[in-house]
Design a protein around this motif. Structure first.
Motif, mmCIF file in Angstrom:
data_model
loop_
_atom_site.group_PDB
_atom_site.id
_atom_site.type_symbol
_atom_site.label_atom_id
_atom_site.label_comp_id
_atom_site.label_asym_id
_atom_site.label_seq_id
_atom_site.Cartn_x
_atom_site.Cartn_y
_atom_site.Cartn_z
ATOM 1 N N GLU A 708 0.831 -1.208 0.000
ATOM 2 C CA GLU A 708 0.000 0.000 0.000
ATOM 3 C C GLU A 708 0.865 1.258 0.000
ATOM 4 O O GLU A 708 0.568 2.241 -0.705
ATOM 5 C CB GLU A 708 -0.934 0.007 1.213
ATOM 6 N N GLU A 709 1.955 1.241 0.794
ATOM 7 C CA GLU A 709 2.842 2.407 0.841
ATOM 8 C C GLU A 709 3.537 2.621 -0.506
ATOM 9 O O GLU A 709 3.684 3.766 -0.965
ATOM 10 C CB GLU A 709 3.885 2.211 1.947
ATOM 11 N N ILE A 710 3.959 1.548 -1.132
ATOM 12 C CA ILE A 710 4.612 1.658 -2.442
ATOM 13 C C ILE A 710 3.627 2.177 -3.485
ATOM 14 O O ILE A 710 3.948 3.064 -4.287
ATOM 15 C CB ILE A 710 5.185 0.288 -2.861
ATOM 16 N N GLU A 711 2.404 1.648 -3.471
ATOM 17 C CA GLU A 711 1.393 2.069 -4.436
ATOM 18 C C GLU A 711 1.030 3.540 -4.251
ATOM 19 O O GLU A 711 0.803 4.271 -5.235
ATOM 20 C CB GLU A 711 0.153 1.186 -4.277
ATOM 21 N N GLU A 712 1.012 3.987 -3.024
ATOM 22 C CA GLU A 712 0.677 5.395 -2.758
ATOM 23 C C GLU A 712 1.726 6.326 -3.361
ATOM 24 O O GLU A 712 1.390 7.347 -3.986
ATOM 25 C CB GLU A 712 0.589 5.609 -1.248
ATOM 26 N N LYS A 713 3.006 5.982 -3.217
ATOM 27 C CA LYS A 713 4.071 6.809 -3.778
ATOM 28 C C LYS A 713 4.062 6.763 -5.307
ATOM 29 O O LYS A 713 4.333 7.768 -5.972
ATOM 30 C CB LYS A 713 5.427 6.352 -3.240
ATOM 31 N N CYS A 714 3.739 5.603 -5.865
ATOM 32 C CA CYS A 714 3.640 5.494 -7.322
ATOM 33 C C CYS A 714 2.540 6.407 -7.860
ATOM 34 O O CYS A 714 2.718 7.112 -8.862
ATOM 35 C CB CYS A 714 3.368 4.048 -7.731
ATOM 36 N N ASN A 715 1.390 6.396 -7.209
ATOM 37 C CA ASN A 715 0.272 7.254 -7.636
ATOM 38 C C ASN A 715 0.636 8.726 -7.513
ATOM 39 O O ASN A 715 0.237 9.554 -8.355
ATOM 40 C CB ASN A 715 -0.972 6.941 -6.806
ATOM 41 N N GLU A 716 1.378 9.064 -6.468
ATOM 42 C CA GLU A 716 1.798 10.452 -6.279
ATOM 43 C C GLU A 716 2.707 10.899 -7.426
ATOM 44 O O GLU A 716 2.563 12.014 -7.959
ATOM 45 C CB GLU A 716 2.535 10.577 -4.943
ATOM 46 N N LEU A 717 3.646 10.014 -7.843
ATOM 47 C CA LEU A 717 4.538 10.353 -8.949
ATOM 48 C C LEU A 717 3.762 10.439 -10.261
ATOM 49 O O LEU A 717 4.005 11.330 -11.092
ATOM 50 C CB LEU A 717 5.649 9.308 -9.065
ATOM 51 N N VAL A 718 2.791 9.561 -10.464
ATOM 52 C CA VAL A 718 1.983 9.586 -11.684
ATOM 53 C C VAL A 718 1.240 10.915 -11.792
ATOM 54 O O VAL A 718 1.204 11.557 -12.860
ATOM 55 C CB VAL A 718 1.001 8.398 -11.715
ATOM 56 N N ARG A 719 0.640 11.352 -10.689
ATOM 57 C CA ARG A 719 -0.105 12.631 -10.712
ATOM 58 C C ARG A 719 0.823 13.799 -11.035
ATOM 59 O O ARG A 719 0.478 14.706 -11.812
ATOM 60 C CB ARG A 719 -0.791 12.854 -9.357
ATOM 61 N N LEU A 720 2.019 13.794 -10.460
ATOM 62 C CA LEU A 720 2.962 14.882 -10.685
ATOM 63 C C LEU A 720 3.388 14.947 -12.149
ATOM 64 O O LEU A 720 3.421 16.027 -12.767
ATOM 65 C CB LEU A 720 4.192 14.692 -9.785
ATOM 66 N N VAL A 721 3.708 13.774 -12.751
ATOM 67 C CA VAL A 721 4.177 13.752 -14.142
ATOM 68 C C VAL A 721 3.033 14.073 -15.101
ATOM 69 O O VAL A 721 3.232 14.751 -16.127
ATOM 70 C CB VAL A 721 4.808 12.381 -14.468
ATOM 71 N N GLU A 722 1.811 13.615 -14.814
ATOM 72 C CA GLU A 722 0.677 13.900 -15.696
ATOM 73 C C GLU A 722 0.328 15.378 -15.693
ATOM 74 O O GLU A 722 -0.212 15.901 -16.672
ATOM 75 C CB GLU A 722 -0.526 13.056 -15.280
ATOM 76 N N GLU A 723 0.613 16.090 -14.592
ATOM 77 C CA GLU A 723 0.388 17.542 -14.553
ATOM 78 C C GLU A 723 1.284 18.265 -15.561
ATOM 79 O O GLU A 723 1.001 19.400 -15.961
ATOM 80 C CB GLU A 723 0.661 18.076 -13.137
ATOM 81 N N LEU A 724 2.364 17.608 -15.986
ATOM 82 C CA LEU A 724 3.289 18.208 -16.949
ATOM 83 C C LEU A 724 2.909 17.885 -18.387
ATOM 84 O O LEU A 724 3.664 18.187 -19.325
ATOM 85 C CB LEU A 724 4.718 17.725 -16.669
ATOM 86 N N GLY A 725 1.729 17.263 -18.597
ATOM 87 C CA GLY A 725 1.258 16.957 -19.948
ATOM 88 C C GLY A 725 1.622 15.566 -20.424
ATOM 89 O O GLY A 725 1.491 15.264 -21.617
ATOM 90 N N CYS A 726 2.087 14.714 -19.538
ATOM 91 C CA CYS A 726 2.448 13.341 -19.908
ATOM 92 C C CYS A 726 1.278 12.411 -19.597
ATOM 93 O O CYS A 726 0.368 12.747 -18.826
ATOM 94 C CB CYS A 726 3.692 12.887 -19.139
ATOM 95 N N LYS A 727 1.312 11.222 -20.196
ATOM 96 C CA LYS A 727 0.249 10.241 -19.995
ATOM 97 C C LYS A 727 0.840 8.941 -19.468
ATOM 98 O O LYS A 727 1.763 8.375 -20.053
ATOM 99 C CB LYS A 727 -0.500 9.987 -21.311
ATOM 100 N N TYR A 728 0.291 8.482 -18.347
ATOM 101 C CA TYR A 728 0.775 7.236 -17.727
ATOM 102 C C TYR A 728 0.326 6.029 -18.555
ATOM 103 O O TYR A 728 -0.833 5.895 -18.907
ATOM 104 C CB TYR A 728 0.239 7.130 -16.302
ATOM 105 N N GLU A 729 1.280 5.173 -18.879
ATOM 106 C CA GLU A 729 0.982 4.003 -19.701
ATOM 107 C C GLU A 729 0.699 2.778 -18.841
ATOM 108 O O GLU A 729 0.194 1.794 -19.323
ATOM 109 C CB GLU A 729 2.148 3.697 -20.643
#
Length: 729
Positions: A708-729
């Motif tokens: 759960e802790e690992i998944e939470e950090k992954c989601n946090e990084l996904v949100r940050l990168v998607e704010e820059l116009g990228c798309k999570y694959e």
């Protein structure tokens, strides 16, 4: 060792409740347990009429009748049918043992068939036969369940010291101990059924190296070929013994599986054949049956002469005859049991018999009652100890208020050697689950500096997983590490014959499993003891593993592994004199002695351990290393938790620089997690978008992270990168 419930019931009356638990309590590991086939709906019938099928040349119409004169019309394609033949009928609704198919009423070429006549193969019997199984003279009122149902089949692992249970009678005697409805076995009466005279030197050239029983039988069949009884075929088939077309051979194999003795059967007159068998027995050149017992049958069918039976027991244990080891307790019963079967089913008649049985030296052991209570943790009374040992067939010779002297049964002489063995028998008799749990109070744990603990931290931080194997190795593994082997007298299983002389064998077995199931890690390591001659040493061994599904990561080569070894030696402040290059690796020496080595796994060893990939192995003797400034290692503070990797993939616009994305991540994201780019594809010249692989690395952890802790950090990084116009694959 395989056996069936109904087979062992032939020898003792005992309670069969929870027999699987009782086997485990007696120290036997159950490798396999199969439930018996259901023979409901199967009947023994007699063919009373046969006619040709009107619409098929190769089919016959049979009318069969049961004991109650019920008749069934059956369509059958077998060619060995005859009027008066007694066979097994599977009625509609029966489940065929071979296929598991439930039989339905069928219309075959316009004729209705109300069942099926069964072949040996369809009944699950291990016998080569063409056509339908012929029951010959079996009564029609016999129950097929009684005839073929063996009860549950067990396959148990027997330790090397319990040779007494590598036969059916031994198994029955062992698991019925303490649960018998009456004392004595059901076959005790065979001991005196045929009189065997006592003689010295039954065969003069054999001397006293052997216990021998001999019987001579007369053939009364006048050339008629006997048929093997169905119950013998069924029981031998159930434990995997091939069935011969020779009734005599099947019966001898049957008795041998029951008692575990060596037999020689002949109708020849020359004693030289018997002596040749003796030499074969010593040389271990005969073919063994499923039990490992040795038998030989020399019959000249053109001669009508008396049959001679020889039962041999070799008293020299160094001969290592696997299952005949000097148990003389059942010699007379075994040969008389065989004579009785040959009289019933092969038409032989007993003429005379002799035996040469040397006096047995029974071991006597004294047992202190207080010692039983102290070691077991149970407050067993003196009477409870005596009851347990008496029911296990130990003979109580004398008794005082504090101690008893017991005589060990002849069949237990290999494994009962002192009082500790008797205490184990008492504990097992009353159940190991009944050992009381005791709370240890006022135990103070003092943690001292442990260099092994520091070594573990280093390899864990380098991505290797620590494993723990037992301290044993089997015969085949020992061939590769044959330096000062210590063989166990009482191994737990056949795979634990020797104390290990290296950690590498256990690591390679695990490496094979890791690679076979594609479990991802950089490698595995172990710190533990090895045993060479009369000494034990602390060793550390590592095996580096390739990641088979990581296309971007190349397997480590020799020089990368060597760099990690040198980093370890430097980290641990291990002082060595020089490094010596080998043909497939290198060694590090201290005082001119090799202390550690790094080598590539050779082809022969790779084939043995079923490894196809190139692997590198590191091994170091921790008891021979010399440390400089030992306390300085305490300053190399490392996490004791494994490094965690998590890979994410994003699609980025071609005009968005990857470097800018990384700068923003490093500014805004959790600083305790390292972020690296491990792949960019394709380049901006080839497409409007690029795929970028980002790896998250957790290092220097105080504790293992949850999913759960690992998944939470992954989601946090996904949100940050998607704010820059990228798309999570």
């Amino acid at each position: 060792m395989k056996f069936t419930i109904n087979w062992i019931k032939d020898f003792y009356d005992f309670d069969l409740t929870n027999i699987d638990i009782r086997l485990v309590d007696r120290g036997f590991e159950i490798e396999c347990q199969k439930h018996s086939c259901d023979f409901d709906g199967f009947k023994s019938v007699e063919i009373i009429e046969i006619s040709k099928h009107p619409n098929a040349d190769k089919l016959s119409l049979c009318t069969v009748k049961t004991y109650n004169n019920e008749t069934y019309n059956i369509v059958c394609g077998a060619s060995n049918l005859y009027i008066g033949m007694r066979v097994i009928l599977a009625t509609v609704g029966s489940k065929i043992p071979k296929t598991g198919m439930v039989l339905q009423k069928a219309n075959i070429r316009g004729i209705e068939s109300c069942g099926m006549l069964c072949s040996a193969d369809e009944l699950g019997l291990n016998i080569k036969s063409d056509g339908i199984l012929d029951l010959h003279d079996i009564s029609l009122d016999v129950s097929i369940s009684d005839l073929l149902d063996n009860g549950e089949l067990f396959d148990i692992e027997v330790t090397a010291n319990r040779k007494d249970v590598l036969n059916i009678f031994g198994i029955a005697r062992e698991i019925s101990a303490g649960f018998r409805i009456k004392n004595g076995s059901k076959i005790d009466h065979y001991e005196n059924k045929y009189i065997l005279e006592n003689r010295e030197n039954v065969l003069s050239d054999f001397g006293k190296d052997y216990d021998i029983a001999f019987a001579e039988l007369k053939n009364t069949l006048n050339g008629k070929k006997p048929e093997t009884p169905i119950f013998i075929i069924n029981r031998l088939s159930s434990v995997g013994i091939n069935i011969s077309s020779n009734c005599l051979e099947n019966i001898v194999n049957y008795v041998q599986y029951i008692f575990g003795y060596n037999f020689f059967i002949t109708n020849l007159q020359s004693e030289s054949d018997i002596l040749e068998h003796r030499n074969n027995l010593n040389g271990n050149s005969l073919n063994n049956n499923a039990l490992g017992c040795q038998t030989e049958i020399k019959i000249d069918e053109t001669m009508i002469s008396n049959l001679k039976l020889y039962l041999f027991i070799n008293n020299y244990e160094e001969q290592n005859l696997k299952y005949s080891y000097g148990d003389i307790s059942n010699i007379k019963i075994a040969i008389n049991y065989l004579i009785d079967l040959l009289e019933k089913y092969c038409g032989y008649a007993f003429i005379n018999g002799y035996k040469q049985v040397n006096d047995a030296i029974n071991q006597q052991i004294e047992l202190n009652f207080a010692e039983v209570r102290e070691i077991s943790g149970n407050d067993y009374s003196n009477d409870e100890v005596k009851i347990a040992l008496s029911n296990l067939d130990f003979n109580i010779l004398s008794e005082t208020p504090n101690m008893i002297k017991v005589e060990v049964p002849i069949w237990r002489k290999n494994d009962i050697i002192d009082s500790s063995c008797l205490i184990e028998e008492v504990i097992r008799y009353y159940g190991v689950d009944n050992i009381p749990i005791q709370t240890l109070n006022n135990i103070k744990v003092k943690f001292a500096y442990d260099m092994h603990f520091i070594f573990r931290k280093f390899w864990i931080q380098n991505g290797l997983y620590e494993v723990c194997n037992n301290s044993f190795m089997d015969k085949k593994d020992a061939l590769f590490f044959d330096h000062g082997l210590i063989k166990l007298n009482n191994p737990m299983t056949s795979k634990q014959t020797y104390l290990r002389t290296s950690l590498i064998s256990g690591l390679l077995h695990l490496s094979s499993k890791y690679l076979r199931y594609n479990w991802q890690c950089d490698g595995i390591f172990e710190i533990g003891k090895v045993f060479i001659q009369d000494k034990q040493y602390n060793y550390l061994s590592c095996v580096w593993l390739p990641k088979l599904n990581d296309w971007n990561q190349k397997p480590k080569d020799f020089f990368e592994c060597k760099k990690e070894v040198e980093d370890f030696l430097k980290f641990a402040n291990i002082k060595y004199e020089n490094q010596v290059n080998l043909q497939n690796g290198c060694e590090w020496h201290i005082n001119s002695n090799p202390v550690c080595k790094l080598v590539e796994l050779d082809n022969q060893m790779a084939k043995h351990f079923k490894i196809k990939q190139k692997l590198f192995i590191f091994e170091i003797n921790l008891d021979l290393i010399i440390l400089d400034h030992r306390n300085s290692m305490q300053n190399n503070i490392l996490s004791n938790c494994n490094v965690i990797h998590k890979d994410l993939s994003f699609r980025m616009p071609k005009d968005l620089p990857v470097a800018m994305v990384m700068n923003i991540i490093n500014m805004k994201f959790d600083k305790s997690i390292s972020i690296k780019i491990f792949d960019v594809y394709p380049t901006y010249k080839l497409a409007e978008e690029k795929s970028v692989g980002i790896r998250m690395i957790w290092e220097e952890l105080d504790q293992t992270k949850t999913s759960e802790e690992i998944e939470e950090k992954c989601n946090e990084l996904v949100r940050l990168v998607e704010e820059l116009g990228c798309k999570y694959e």
